[in-house]
Design an enzyme around this catalytic site. Sequence first.
Site, PDB file in Angstrom:
ATOM      1  N   HIS A  90       0.847  -1.265  -0.032  1.00  0.00           N
ATOM      2  CA  HIS A  90       0.309   0.003  -0.362  1.00  0.00           C
ATOM      3  C   HIS A  90       1.569   1.983   0.037  1.00  0.00           C
ATOM      4  O   HIS A  90       1.884   1.267   1.008  1.00  0.00           O
ATOM      5  CB  HIS A  90      -0.700   0.237   1.195  1.00  0.00           C
ATOM      6  CG  HIS A  90      -2.367  -1.220   0.722  1.00  0.00           C
ATOM      7  ND1 HIS A  90      -2.426  -1.541   2.310  1.00  0.00           N
ATOM      8  CD2 HIS A  90      -2.714  -1.602   0.107  1.00  0.00           C
ATOM      9  CE1 HIS A  90      -3.437  -2.471   2.033  1.00  0.00           C
ATOM     10  NE2 HIS A  90      -3.571  -3.061   0.654  1.00  0.00           N
ATOM     11  N   GLU A  93       2.043   3.814   3.034  1.00  0.00           N
ATOM     12  CA  GLU A  93       2.451   2.587   4.478  1.00  0.00           C
ATOM     13  C   GLU A  93       3.619   2.488   4.547  1.00  0.00           C
ATOM     14  O   GLU A  93       3.598   1.659   3.109  1.00  0.00           O
ATOM     15  CB  GLU A  93       1.448   2.090   4.548  1.00  0.00           C
ATOM     16  CG  GLU A  93      -0.332   1.331   4.561  1.00  0.00           C
ATOM     17  CD  GLU A  93      -0.690   0.406   4.578  1.00  0.00           C
ATOM     18  OE1 GLU A  93      -0.201  -0.971   5.154  1.00  0.00           O
ATOM     19  OE2 GLU A  93      -1.874   0.477   4.966  1.00  0.00           O
ATOM     20  N   HIS A 228       3.237  -3.617   6.423  1.00  0.00           N
ATOM     21  CA  HIS A 228       2.518  -3.048   6.248  1.00  0.00           C
ATOM     22  C   HIS A 228       1.677  -1.404   7.331  1.00  0.00           C
ATOM     23  O   HIS A 228       2.899  -1.468   8.084  1.00  0.00           O
ATOM     24  CB  HIS A 228       0.560  -3.372   6.246  1.00  0.00           C
ATOM     25  CG  HIS A 228       0.396  -4.235   5.134  1.00  0.00           C
ATOM     26  ND1 HIS A 228      -0.912  -3.992   4.554  1.00  0.00           N
ATOM     27  CD2 HIS A 228       1.039  -5.409   4.047  1.00  0.00           C
ATOM     28  CE1 HIS A 228      -0.559  -4.403   2.988  1.00  0.00           C
ATOM     29  NE2 HIS A 228       0.424  -6.062   3.001  1.00  0.00           N
ATOM     30  N   GLU A 322       1.770  -5.324  10.660  1.00  0.00           N
ATOM     31  CA  GLU A 322       1.263  -4.175  10.678  1.00  0.00           C
ATOM     32  C   GLU A 322       2.274  -3.332  11.873  1.00  0.00           C
ATOM     33  O   GLU A 322       2.221  -3.520  12.975  1.00  0.00           O
ATOM     34  CB  GLU A 322      -0.002  -3.814  11.268  1.00  0.00           C
ATOM     35  CG  GLU A 322      -0.967  -4.820  10.127  1.00  0.00           C
ATOM     36  CD  GLU A 322      -1.222  -3.460   9.401  1.00  0.00           C
ATOM     37  OE1 GLU A 322      -1.473  -2.521   8.788  1.00  0.00           O
ATOM     38  OE2 GLU A 322      -1.718  -4.079   8.236  1.00  0.00           O
TER      39      GLU A 322
END
Length: 500
Positions: A90, A93, A228, A322
């Site tokens: 992404h 990110e 991410h 994440e």
Amino acid sequence: MFVYSRVLVVKPILLILPLICYGFELKHHNYGEMQAVINDVHKKCPEITRIYNLDHQSVQGRNLTVLEITDNPGIHEPGQPEFKYVGNMHGNEVVGREILLAFMEELCRRYKEEDDKIRYLIDNTRIHILPSMNPDGWEMANNKMQSNGGVSDWLSGRSNANNIDLNRNFPNLNKIMYDHEAKGKGKNNHLQKVNLAMKDPNFNLQPETIAVIHWIIQNPFVLSANLHGGDLVANYPYDATRSGKPQEYTASPDDATFKSLAASYADAHTVMATDHKPCDMSGDDNFGKQGGITNGGAWYSVPGGMQDYNYLESNCFEITLELGCDKFPPASKLPDFWNQNKQALLNFLLQVHTGIKGFTKSTSGKSIKEVEIKVTNLTSGEYIEHDVLSDDDGDYYRLLTDGYYQVTTNKTGYHPVTKCVVVSNNPFQGAQRLDFTLIPSHKKVDRSADETNCEEIKSRAEQAINGDETDEEMMAELKEQLKTKDWRSFMQYLYDYQQK
């Protein structure tokens, strides 16, 4: 009965990396600057690095550039596992992109300084690092931030230049897998030929997605992580729920192994596994209170994700990381993110040397490829319904947690071979070696030695189930492992760095 704790398995496998990356500045690198960093690392360490581009560019014509780090760049060495890190899927990110650049710089520097542990890792692993899968999205996110006076927003640049979310753009193999489960028949791995996926009009595969699919299929990856941002947690398969509900714990056959892999990152991260302030303003997703890991489906369903695609279409186990609440933080905060993640990046990479590995060959020593490696957990008695296949050179790699296992080969035209093994993971000694010699099905075969071995290990597994094998006995066995030279030197290595 002895319980294998995540502390015993994971905690001793930390390498303490220094704070400063000499010659490298932690900042937001645009596309040209990112390419310059990759080239600079290659120039500093040409003997252990190779630069290559995936076979498709981004929508706007930017290369998806990978740095390979290993002792013999450019070739697959049979018996040596392959690993990959993917950042910036992404585009908005960005933390993963920057810490992967720092990580490749750090590996190069420490190798040149003759750090024996880093040299072990590079000499025994083929490492691939793709800092940015979505360079177009990064440019869009950065431009938006600049126009907003340095303030980023939540969505600009997330998708690629065609406004497609790349983490929803992979073939939805979960649907095929769940259909096979419901019917009780069908393959449990390598579910779809790539050429069929490319022709399927339902997918609308993007060039970035096609490039990564080809990359996955063309290289025998064993372990991977996709970096991410937006939360702080290590997420493991399955991502797409079986029922189609937006949230539901959806275990893969390798649920225990995936939990251990996710914990290996979270536990080595300085914050992820601690009780920290959640990113979710409502406090519903307080991952710190559950050890910094989550099942993907339990969080929210992601059909068409890259994580599940790796698992269902190749031998590669992938998790999603994440890295923090702020997707595009100020450059001044990047050193903090590096310090939080640098040990975890290395600790997770080391897990590629766990489980079992070996070769499948004929009686004449010829490699046999695409042999199914089937594993049964002798403690639970359950067959792990996800097979891996041996590669072109006959080498295979099967990630497993500590325990007692029965391993069986399956290949048309050959007798099955069954062996049993006790897995006690120590990445600095490598995955446990378990080779198989396959005999053509028209010939007689004597497996009495293998049967005797299995009976002994099955007996030990039964003792563990019944509690006859005590915690003290298992701890004594672990202490014997710690007497090996590798572990003694490693523990001294940790102590020395902690004193600096």
